[in-house]
Design a protein around this motif. Sequence first.
Motif, PDB file in Angstrom:
ATOM      1  N   LEU A 146       0.832  -1.194   0.000  1.00 23.26           N
ATOM      2  CA  LEU A 146       0.000   0.000   0.000  1.00 23.26           C
ATOM      3  C   LEU A 146       0.872   1.250   0.000  1.00 23.26           C
ATOM      4  CD1 LEU A 146      -2.656  -1.009   2.704  1.00 23.26           C
ATOM      5  CD2 LEU A 146      -2.900  -1.138   0.219  1.00 23.26           C
ATOM      6  N   ARG A 151      -3.350   3.268   1.096  1.00 16.93           N
ATOM      7  CA  ARG A 151      -4.267   3.110  -0.014  1.00 16.93           C
ATOM      8  C   ARG A 151      -3.633   2.242  -1.086  1.00 16.93           C
ATOM      9  NH1 ARG A 151      -4.982   7.596  -2.720  1.00 16.93           N
ATOM     10  NH2 ARG A 151      -7.173   7.264  -3.262  1.00 16.93           N
ATOM     11  N   HIS A 152      -4.470   1.710  -1.984  1.00 17.39           N
ATOM     12  CA  HIS A 152      -3.949   0.937  -3.100  1.00 17.39           C
ATOM     13  C   HIS A 152      -2.971   1.783  -3.924  1.00 17.39           C
ATOM     14  CE1 HIS A 152      -7.197  -1.849  -2.262  1.00 17.39           C
ATOM     15  NE2 HIS A 152      -6.772  -2.671  -3.216  1.00 17.39           N
ATOM     16  N   ASN A 172     -12.404  -2.314  -2.663  1.00 14.89           N
ATOM     17  CA  ASN A 172     -12.728  -0.890  -2.584  1.00 14.89           C
ATOM     18  C   ASN A 172     -14.111  -0.646  -1.992  1.00 14.89           C
ATOM     19  OD1 ASN A 172     -12.176   1.864  -3.036  1.00 14.89           O
ATOM     20  ND2 ASN A 172     -13.240   1.836  -5.010  1.00 14.89           N
ATOM     21  N   PRO A 173     -14.180  -0.225  -0.708  1.00 14.39           N
ATOM     22  CA  PRO A 173     -13.103   0.081   0.223  1.00 14.39           C
ATOM     23  C   PRO A 173     -12.282  -1.158   0.591  1.00 14.39           C
ATOM     24  CG  PRO A 173     -15.152   1.077   0.976  1.00 14.39           C
ATOM     25  CD  PRO A 173     -15.507   0.121  -0.120  1.00 14.39           C
ATOM     26  N   ASN A 174     -11.043  -0.893   1.025  1.00 13.72           N
ATOM     27  CA  ASN A 174     -10.130  -1.991   1.291  1.00 13.72           C
ATOM     28  C   ASN A 174     -10.299  -2.556   2.695  1.00 13.72           C
ATOM     29  OD1 ASN A 174      -7.912  -3.720   0.617  1.00 13.72           O
ATOM     30  ND2 ASN A 174      -6.572  -2.433   1.860  1.00 13.72           N
ATOM     31  N   THR A 177      -7.833  -1.913   5.780  1.00 12.71           N
ATOM     32  CA  THR A 177      -7.505  -0.523   6.095  1.00 12.71           C
ATOM     33  C   THR A 177      -8.702   0.419   6.088  1.00 12.71           C
ATOM     34  OG1 THR A 177      -6.965  -0.079   3.771  1.00 12.71           O
ATOM     35  CG2 THR A 177      -5.154  -0.792   5.214  1.00 12.71           C
ATOM     36  N   THR A 179      -9.684   2.167   3.577  1.00 13.75           N
ATOM     37  CA  THR A 179      -9.443   3.266   2.639  1.00 13.75           C
ATOM     38  C   THR A 179     -10.083   2.966   1.286  1.00 13.75           C
ATOM     39  OG1 THR A 179      -7.314   2.218   2.123  1.00 13.75           O
ATOM     40  CG2 THR A 179      -7.305   4.016   3.719  1.00 13.75           C
ATOM     41  N   VAL A 181     -10.376   3.771  -3.140  1.00 15.49           N
ATOM     42  CA  VAL A 181      -9.868   4.227  -4.426  1.00 15.49           C
ATOM     43  C   VAL A 181     -10.935   5.141  -5.002  1.00 15.49           C
ATOM     44  CG1 VAL A 181      -9.379   3.496  -6.787  1.00 15.49           C
ATOM     45  CG2 VAL A 181      -8.465   2.181  -4.861  1.00 15.49           C
ATOM     46  N   TYR A 214     -15.743   8.820  -4.421  1.00  7.00           N
ATOM     47  CA  TYR A 214     -15.872   7.374  -4.665  1.00  7.00           C
ATOM     48  C   TYR A 214     -16.930   7.106  -5.731  1.00  7.00           C
ATOM     49  CZ  TYR A 214     -17.315   2.538  -3.653  1.00  7.00           C
ATOM     50  OH  TYR A 214     -17.650   1.204  -3.747  1.00  7.00           O
TER      51      TYR A 214
END
Length: 377
Positions: A146, A151-152, A172-174, A177, A179, A181, A214
């Motif tokens: 990350l 983030r990715h 997405n969301p991850n 974490t 977070t 994209v 998003y």
Amino acid sequence: MAHLACSVSRRRFAFSLGAAFGATAVRPSASTAAPPGAAAPAVIDLSSNENPYGPSAAALEAMTRSQAVAARYPDAAEQQTIEAIARLHGVSPDRIVLGCGSSEVLRLCDAAFLGAGRTVVAAEPTFEAVLHYAKVTKAEPVTVPLTADFRHDLPAMARACDARAGLVYVCNPNNPTGTIVTGDELLAFLAQVPPTAVVVVDEAYHHFVEAPAYRSAVEMIDRFPNVVVARTFSKIYGLAGMRLGYAVASKASAESLRAHASWGNANAAVLAAAQASLADDGLVASRRERLNRTRRWLCAELARDGRRTIPSETNFVMIDAGTDVKPLVAAFEGRGIRVGRRFAALPTWLRVTIGTPEDTRAFLAALRAIVPARAAA
């Protein structure tokens, strides 16, 4: 992190939420209580990102009614559910594939698009199911760390997609974490990935996102037919124990997934519950508001303690414990609270699911006892 506008002042918000949290002991809440006559749960479970409020009343009623058809295969209900999901996303039913949870959808993607000599590209850390199932196909995992803000790293992931890439996984969301994209980032990434590689976008936590930047990848499939989106009824709809997920894909990709799916991979009860959940106006918005409000309260309290968190758009949050979390997980268990496991790539970060206000206050009290707060800067 972007938040929805609110008409109440910060002081009034804190007061109203504090009243809901008032005078809570460290004990199981009513939301996790066992049915009458059963033993009380041993722990407050904040480990698996489940919805503490469970299925809606309409879904529970639908599951109860499903007993009347328990002796029959639910073929008609399966088709009705597929059609309801298709209407939700504005696509034809032949672009929807059901799974026994979205984890089965991820397994179908591995089976359909991987094999010996192919690679699967994913972030590290992320939800591991795609990498786990890929072992069966003899595919080679390629993991990309990350970014510094958890983030990715999409440009690095795109560079990892060579001619051998069969599958790319973007959560997405991850998880773990929390977070996201952004829509623009995802579109730029999809333009860079070879069309021969299938991009699986896992949107299990889609419904909790409030950030305006998003966008769901469902709206990108027509432009990029190598995109498959995985969704689940486990999170916002509270049906984790009933197991139902689905894929939204191009017709060609959906056909490839169905070739590897079990016949009748959903039961009558969950199909009925899914239809009732989709038809329950206001359910998603109300659940999102309740859980996100509790998450914001918790994060504000953690900031007051001087603790670092990863900004989350989900029903969980990662907290920097400042030390390896493995013994902390055991310490919470000893206090009757189950929290998330240790993640090798983030060994000092503790993931906790957002529970009811009562459960969340219990967690915070235990955290303050186990890892005393640092003075806020």
